[in-house]
Design an enzyme around this catalytic site. Structure first.
Site, PDB file in Angstrom:
ATOM      1  N   PRO A 127      62.611  27.559  16.348  1.00 13.52           N
ATOM      2  CA  PRO A 127      62.988  26.249  16.492  1.00 13.52           C
ATOM      3  C   PRO A 127      63.521  25.747  17.922  1.00 13.52           C
ATOM      4  O   PRO A 127      64.210  26.493  18.649  1.00 13.52           O
ATOM      5  CB  PRO A 127      63.976  25.937  15.591  1.00 13.52           C
ATOM      6  CG  PRO A 127      64.970  27.199  15.617  1.00 13.52           C
ATOM      7  CD  PRO A 127      63.869  28.478  15.710  1.00 13.52           C
ATOM      8  N   GLY A 128      62.742  24.454  18.328  1.00 13.17           N
ATOM      9  CA  GLY A 128      62.833  23.970  19.603  1.00 13.17           C
ATOM     10  C   GLY A 128      63.741  22.623  19.310  1.00 13.17           C
ATOM     11  O   GLY A 128      64.917  22.291  19.398  1.00 13.17           O
ATOM     12  N   ARG A 160      57.821  11.587  27.398  1.00 10.75           N
ATOM     13  CA  ARG A 160      57.026  11.471  26.130  1.00 10.75           C
ATOM     14  C   ARG A 160      56.417  10.418  25.919  1.00 10.75           C
ATOM     15  O   ARG A 160      55.237  10.321  25.150  1.00 10.75           O
ATOM     16  CB  ARG A 160      58.168  11.921  24.915  1.00 10.75           C
ATOM     17  CG  ARG A 160      58.774  13.346  25.128  1.00 10.75           C
ATOM     18  CD  ARG A 160      59.529  13.888  23.850  1.00 10.75           C
ATOM     19  NE  ARG A 160      58.767  14.165  22.954  1.00 10.75           N
ATOM     20  CZ  ARG A 160      58.635  13.464  21.896  1.00 10.75           C
ATOM     21  NH1 ARG A 160      59.285  12.389  21.784  1.00 10.75           N
ATOM     22  NH2 ARG A 160      57.640  13.544  20.757  1.00 10.75           N
ATOM     23  N   CYS A 188      56.802   3.122  39.810  1.00 11.80           N
ATOM     24  CA  CYS A 188      55.738   2.181  40.132  1.00 11.80           C
ATOM     25  C   CYS A 188      54.562   2.506  39.540  1.00 11.80           C
ATOM     26  O   CYS A 188      53.460   2.891  40.041  1.00 11.80           O
ATOM     27  CB  CYS A 188      55.540   2.539  41.590  1.00 11.80           C
ATOM     28  SG  CYS A 188      56.858   2.344  42.724  1.00 11.80           S
TER      29      CYS A 188
END
Ligand SMILES: *Cc1c(COP(=O)(O)O)cnc(C)c1O
Length: 424
Positions: free
Chosen positions: A282-283, A321, A352
């Site tokens: 798992p992460g 994300r 920007c």
């Protein structure tokens, strides 16, 4: 819109008498004043609690933390101390784990395109195993062995031909994937046969990882069943069934639990002999919900009849994300945690780019103004680890909090850091 849901906040969060958020007993405004913003704040005991829940569910030595979700020396040391192993996906991640004092035999090396250097470093350091991803990598290991290095202990990464319900860029278990040996077309069986003949590798087991931010338990079951069917007759010791458990980012989303995930995997693997070790990696589910990002509001622009823009002092450089996957987040004012959020705004960063969006369409409390703090929860995974210094904006600091104490574990990137690699 309702106030921020408490299930999105770190475990040791509380609300002060004046309505302000505390994590591990520390006020968010005090942390912002001391360390500046943007700031990542991790609830250290929440990370520990997740490690312990995983060990309880899957057994000690069967949990490998996928360090790409969030890695720094303090994090590596913490998960190691909790009995987890570390999955590293590059020589750089291995370097950080070793620098934190994690023994090499508690590390596992991944990657679809490992360099000779990375393979040699991993073998020389003595990693627990290398997860081999391709026929080219097997050839590379053969050549490395011929130079006199010991045989590499390996697992083979297999793509079980299961397409999961998640974003295309984080689905990895389908036939059409850059990762692993295809089960459906026979490549996986050919790779196993090659390994059994070879003196350059010691085949310990098989590996699969079907993707990330997966919610549906039946996806895990389908992949695990396909893997078990292939694995069982081979008489190997280890079967790694990846990570991928999803987390809630939004108020209405449920949090899948380790016991639901564990049950799905146990059901699929129950006919394996007891000598076979089932390992998970798992992460996201270990760290995502343990941290929040604190921003400061710098501008509020109301375009009448169109929308309101709220600019914060970070953006795509600390959380790519939204721009990469269209991911959604919640935001709230940490000085009034329980306030309703009747207002709408697009929360943007200071880069920007018009795509520099933190939240496309956020519900926020009324009258958010310049100088207010704004918090996005569930930023502990794939935030700092994907951070950049685009626009030469220094990466934020990272603070671990526990029992009323804060410790800076990664300092803020300063101007001088931005020319550290420049020559001349
Ligand atoms: C990213 C990754 C993981 C962890 O995935 P999460 O969705 O963060 O749990 C596990 N194993 C491998 C091989 C990975 O690449």
């Amino acid at each position: 819109m309702a106030p921020i849901s408490k299930h999105l906040l770190p475990m040791n969060s509380s609300v002060d008498t004046d309505g302000a958020l505390r994590i591990a007993g520390l006020r968010i405004d005090a942390l912002a004043a001391e360390y500046g913003t943007p700031l990542f704040v991790y609830d250290e005991d929440h990370i520990r609690s997740n490690c312990r829940a995983l060990v309880a569910e899957f057994g000690v030595d069967n949990v490998v933390y996928a360090s790409k979700a969030f890695l720094c020396k303090a994090m590596a040391a913490l998960v190691h101390k909790e009995g987890l192993m570390l999955d590293v996906a590059s020589g750089g991640e291995l370097f950080v784990a070793l620098a934190a004092g994690v023994p090499a035999n508690r590390c596992v090396l991944h990657g679809n395109n490992k360099s000779d250097r990375e393979l040699i470093e991993a073998i020389e350091a003595g990693v627990h195993h290398i997860v081999v991803d391709s026929f080219d990598e097997l050839a590379r290991l053969e050549a490395i062995h011929a130079t006199g290095l010991p045989a590499a202990r390996i697992q083979l990464r297999v793509t079980p031909g299961v397409h999961v319900h998640t974003h295309e860029f984080v689905a990895t278990g389908q036939d059409d994937s850059k990762f692993g040996f295809n089960l459906t077309n026979g490549d996986a069986a050919r790779a196993v046969a090659l390994c059994k003949e070879s003196k350059s590798v010691e085949l310990l087991g098989l590996h699969c990882h079907i993707g990330s931010q997966v919610f549906a338990a039946d996806n895990f079951t389908a992949a695990a069943k396909a893997m078990v069917e292939f694995f069982a007759p081979l008489g190997l010791e280890e079967l790694t069934l990846g990570g991928g458990l999803g987390v809630a980012y939004l108020n209405h989303e449920p949090t899948p639990t380790y016991s639901q995930w564990g049950s799905a995997l146990k059901e699929a693997t129950r006919n394996l002999p007891s000598s076979a070790r089932v390992i998970v990696e798992p992460g996201r589910s270990l760290v995502a919900a343990t941290a929040v990002t604190i921003y400061s509001v710098g501008t509020v622009k109301n375009i009448s009849g169109i929308r309101k823009y709220i600019s914060v002092d970070g953006g795509m450089s600390d959380n790519p994300r939204p721009i990469m996957y269209g991911s959604g987040y919640e935001a709230f004012d940490p000085m009034r945690v329980d306030a309703d959020r009747p207002d709408n705004a697009r929360i943007v960063g200071k880069h920007c780019e018009s795509g520099d969006i933190v939240i496309l369409d956020a519900s926020i409390p009324a009258n958010v103004k310049v100088g207010d703090l704004m918090v996005t929860p569930v930023t502990g995974a794939y935030g700092y680890s994907m951070a950049s210094n685009y626009n030469k904006i220094g990466r934020p600091a990272v603070v671990f909090v526990s029992n009323g104490n804060a410790r800076l574990v990664v300092r803020r990137e300063e101007y001088e850091d931005l020319v550290r690699l420049d020559i001349g």
